[in-house]
Design a protein around this motif. Structure first.
Motif, mmCIF file in Angstrom:
data_model
loop_
_atom_site.group_PDB
_atom_site.id
_atom_site.type_symbol
_atom_site.label_atom_id
_atom_site.label_comp_id
_atom_site.label_asym_id
_atom_site.label_seq_id
_atom_site.Cartn_x
_atom_site.Cartn_y
_atom_site.Cartn_z
ATOM 1 N N UNK A 12 0.828 -1.207 0.000
ATOM 2 C CA UNK A 12 0.000 0.000 0.000
ATOM 3 C C UNK A 12 0.863 1.259 0.000
ATOM 4 N N UNK A 13 0.272 2.354 -0.453
ATOM 5 C CA UNK A 13 0.934 3.649 -0.455
ATOM 6 C C UNK A 13 0.254 4.553 0.564
ATOM 7 N N UNK A 14 1.058 5.228 1.387
ATOM 8 C CA UNK A 14 0.549 6.125 2.421
ATOM 9 C C UNK A 14 0.935 7.550 2.082
ATOM 10 N N UNK A 15 0.014 8.479 2.378
ATOM 11 C CA UNK A 15 0.276 9.898 2.189
ATOM 12 C C UNK A 15 0.619 10.495 3.550
ATOM 13 N N UNK A 16 1.911 10.648 3.820
ATOM 14 C CA UNK A 16 2.378 11.151 5.110
ATOM 15 C C UNK A 16 3.362 12.294 4.877
ATOM 16 N N UNK A 17 3.143 13.421 5.565
ATOM 17 C CA UNK A 17 4.029 14.560 5.394
ATOM 18 C C UNK A 17 4.039 15.090 3.972
ATOM 19 N N UNK A 18 2.885 15.010 3.294
ATOM 20 C CA UNK A 18 2.741 15.458 1.907
ATOM 21 C C UNK A 18 3.655 14.702 0.948
ATOM 22 N N UNK A 19 4.004 13.471 1.345
ATOM 23 C CA UNK A 19 4.835 12.621 0.510
ATOM 24 C C UNK A 19 4.205 11.229 0.436
ATOM 25 N N UNK B 241 3.868 0.817 15.966
ATOM 26 C CA UNK B 241 4.530 1.903 15.251
ATOM 27 C C UNK B 241 4.753 1.602 13.771
ATOM 28 N N UNK B 242 5.101 2.665 13.031
ATOM 29 C CA UNK B 242 5.614 2.583 11.675
ATOM 30 C C UNK B 242 7.087 2.981 11.726
ATOM 31 N N UNK B 243 7.946 2.265 11.015
ATOM 32 C CA UNK B 243 9.380 2.550 11.046
ATOM 33 C C UNK B 243 9.894 2.890 9.650
ATOM 34 N N UNK B 244 10.863 3.808 9.639
ATOM 35 C CA UNK B 244 11.535 4.168 8.392
ATOM 36 C C UNK B 244 12.942 4.654 8.706
ATOM 37 N N UNK B 245 13.656 5.066 7.688
ATOM 38 C CA UNK B 245 14.998 5.610 7.843
ATOM 39 C C UNK B 245 14.924 6.988 8.503
ATOM 40 N N UNK B 246 15.744 7.230 9.519
ATOM 41 C CA UNK B 246 15.649 8.463 10.288
ATOM 42 C C UNK B 246 15.967 9.684 9.442
ATOM 43 N N UNK B 247 16.934 9.604 8.532
ATOM 44 C CA UNK B 247 17.293 10.765 7.724
ATOM 45 C C UNK B 247 16.192 11.097 6.716
ATOM 46 N N UNK B 248 15.535 10.093 6.187
ATOM 47 C CA UNK B 248 14.424 10.328 5.269
ATOM 48 C C UNK B 248 13.261 10.985 5.999
ATOM 49 N N UNK B 249 12.981 10.499 7.211
ATOM 50 C CA UNK B 249 11.917 11.102 8.014
ATOM 51 C C UNK B 249 12.259 12.547 8.374
ATOM 52 N N UNK B 250 13.531 12.792 8.724
ATOM 53 C CA UNK B 250 13.950 14.146 9.098
ATOM 54 C C UNK B 250 13.804 15.113 7.934
ATOM 55 N N UNK B 251 14.166 14.712 6.732
ATOM 56 C CA UNK B 251 14.050 15.602 5.578
ATOM 57 C C UNK B 251 12.597 15.856 5.208
ATOM 58 N N UNK B 252 11.746 14.849 5.391
ATOM 59 C CA UNK B 252 10.331 15.006 5.058
ATOM 60 C C UNK B 252 9.654 16.017 5.979
ATOM 61 N N UNK B 253 9.964 15.951 7.252
ATOM 62 C CA UNK B 253 9.311 16.827 8.236
ATOM 63 C C UNK B 253 10.210 17.988 8.679
ATOM 64 N N UNK B 254 11.315 18.188 7.957
ATOM 65 C CA UNK B 254 12.215 19.310 8.232
ATOM 66 C C UNK B 254 12.669 19.318 9.689
ATOM 67 N N UNK B 255 13.159 18.175 10.152
ATOM 68 C CA UNK B 255 13.632 18.039 11.533
ATOM 69 C C UNK B 255 15.152 18.071 11.526
ATOM 70 N N UNK B 256 15.737 19.048 12.187
ATOM 71 C CA UNK B 256 17.182 19.226 12.162
ATOM 72 C C UNK B 256 17.895 18.505 13.314
ATOM 73 N N UNK B 257 17.145 18.080 14.298
ATOM 74 C CA UNK B 257 17.738 17.387 15.452
ATOM 75 C C UNK B 257 17.009 16.062 15.657
ATOM 76 N N UNK B 258 17.616 15.233 16.484
ATOM 77 C CA UNK B 258 16.985 13.969 16.845
ATOM 78 C C UNK B 258 16.209 14.149 18.145
#
Length: 435
Positions: free
Chosen positions: A212-219, A236-253
């Motif tokens: 399935x395809x999910x629409x999350x963070x306008x992606x 939970x849903x899991x993904x790559x942390x750097x991909x998640x950070x770029x999608x939601x514009x998160x500069x820190x962990x």
């Protein structure tokens, strides 16, 4: 006035006795049962009480309609009580079973949860050099910088939006979370918008089937795998942390999950963290962190379940009182006859109590069986400390069933006591004239 005070005192003493009975451990209950059995077998009054109880129990089929009121009422109390407590136990067990004592969770100093924690990128290399951090086969520190983003997904039950935790993990994420195993599909690939979903989340929220395809963070994100862990991470849903950070514009962990060299390694790691002035971070084991999250909600559920059970128990007590008063009135001539031929007041009281307790026992067993059949391993979700849903299963344990059975016998004790006293005090001459 004296009568009112006496009734009030009797009620208070009865409530105290009922509370003590419910809190009594199984050894105490066994001791009470043994003492009662010995009294029934070895003493004259006990044998008379047993004989009178047999007569009353033998006539139960003739009063089955009225007697079923006690059984059904108590079954309802026990069923609801056990179900409510099973919900609290299931939530607590899910969170308590998450993590272990050799894995550290690092948060910003003073943070109570990942949602209000911030860990800068330049702190990660400093943490990875601290003593006690385990290293993988490639010699790299087993540390996963992680992000937690709350996203909305429709619930499986009614389609309403629910908060779900979307976690980003680092390269060592699979190594520091050894309980997480891919059971369908494959792991996500770093740099791509791919997710793996927990089995619990897949069963509770829509749109999480493989492919399935999910629409999350306008992606657009693709579900490429399903994982199982048997703990809170399955929500939970899991993904790559750097991909998640770029999608939601998160500069820190938000957190660091660190595999340490056993419990001794954790102690060294925590001490080194406290001694480093550049790091103002809190450290605790993952087991302690998730167990702390479970405490408050589990306590609320337990208190709520007990209050609801107590309110329903009052209704069941009145039902038992009415039924047993009616039974005593119907059997007035029979009871008077027994007393006239030598049955004392005590055997009559005990006989009526034994009859009521038998009905209560049947109700307790029925309620426990219904709770176990309907709710054991029933999966639900509720809001956790990170403002996201935690999927867990009801746990109808033997301890809860035993507690429900004690509640049933306590209700039977209260519901049968006053009718039994009335039966013992009923004047023989008056009773023999009643039809």
């Amino acid at each position: 006035m004296k009568t009112r005070l006496w009734n009030l005192l009797s009620t208070v003493l009865l409530i105290v006795a009922l509370g003590a009975w419910i809190a009594l451990p199984w050894q105490g209950v066994l001791a009470v049962a043994v003492v009662l059995a010995l009294w029934l077998v070895l003493t004259r009054s006990g044998r008379l009480a047993l004989a009178a109880a047999r007569i009353g129990i033998a006539s139960l089929p003739q009063r089955w309609g009225a007697s079923s009121v006690i059984i059904v009422g108590i079954a309802g109390v026990v069923g609801v009580l056990v179900a409510m407590l099973a919900m609290g136990e299931g939530f607590k067990a899910t969170l308590n079973g998450t993590g272990d004592d050799s894995t550290a969770l690092v948060l910003r100093g003073g943070s109570q949860a990942e949602t209000n924690s911030v860990i800068t990128r330049n702190q990660v290399p400093l943490v990875s050099t601290l003593p006690g951090v385990a290293r993988g086969a490639d010699g790299k520190p087993l540390i996963s910088a992680e992000l937690s983003q709350v996203v909305n997904l429709p619930s499986m039950a009614d389609g309403t939006d629910t908060n779900v935790q979307f976690r980003g993990i680092g390269d060592a994420g699979w190594a520091v979370h050894p309980s997480v195993k891919i059971v369908q599909g494959r792991p996500f690939r770093p740099g791509l918008r791919e997710v793996v979903v927990g089995k619990g989340a897949q069963g509770q929220f829509r749109g999480l089937k493989l492919g399935n395809t999910l629409d999350l963070g306008k992606q657009q994100w693709t579900v490429v795998g399903t994982f199982a862990s048997g703990d809170a991470h399955e929500s939970e849903l899991w993904t790559d942390v750097e991909t998640l950070a770029s999608t939601y514009n998160r500069r820190a962990f938000q957190s660091l999950t660190v595999r340490t060299d056993g419990t001794d390694g954790f102690a060294r790691f925590k001490a080194a963290m406290a001694e480093n002035p550049q790091l103002k971070l809190d450290v605790e084991t993952t087991r302690a962190y998730y167990a702390k999250q479970s405490g408050q909600l589990a306590t609320i559920i337990r208190i709520l379940g007990t209050v609801i059970g107590a309110i329903m128990a009052v209704g069941a007590v009145f039902g038992a009182l009415n039924t047993m008063y009616a039974a005593v009135a119907t059997r007035a001539r029979e009871i008077a006859t027994m007393r006239a031929i030598g049955f004392g007041g005590l055997p009559v009281v005990v006989a009526v109590m034994l009859e009521t307790m038998l009905l209560a026992l049947l109700g307790g067993v029925l309620g426990g069986l219904i709770a176990w059949a309907v709710f054991n391993n029933y999966a639900v979700s509720t809001l956790g400390a990170n403002f996201s849903q935690v999927v867990f299963q009801f746990r109808v344990s033997p301890e809860l069933l035993w507690s429900g059975l004690k509640w049933a016998l306590g209700i039977g004790l209260v519901g049968g006591l006053f009718p039994a006293l009335r039966a013992a005090r009923l004047p023989i001459t008056v009773a023999l004239r009643e039809v």
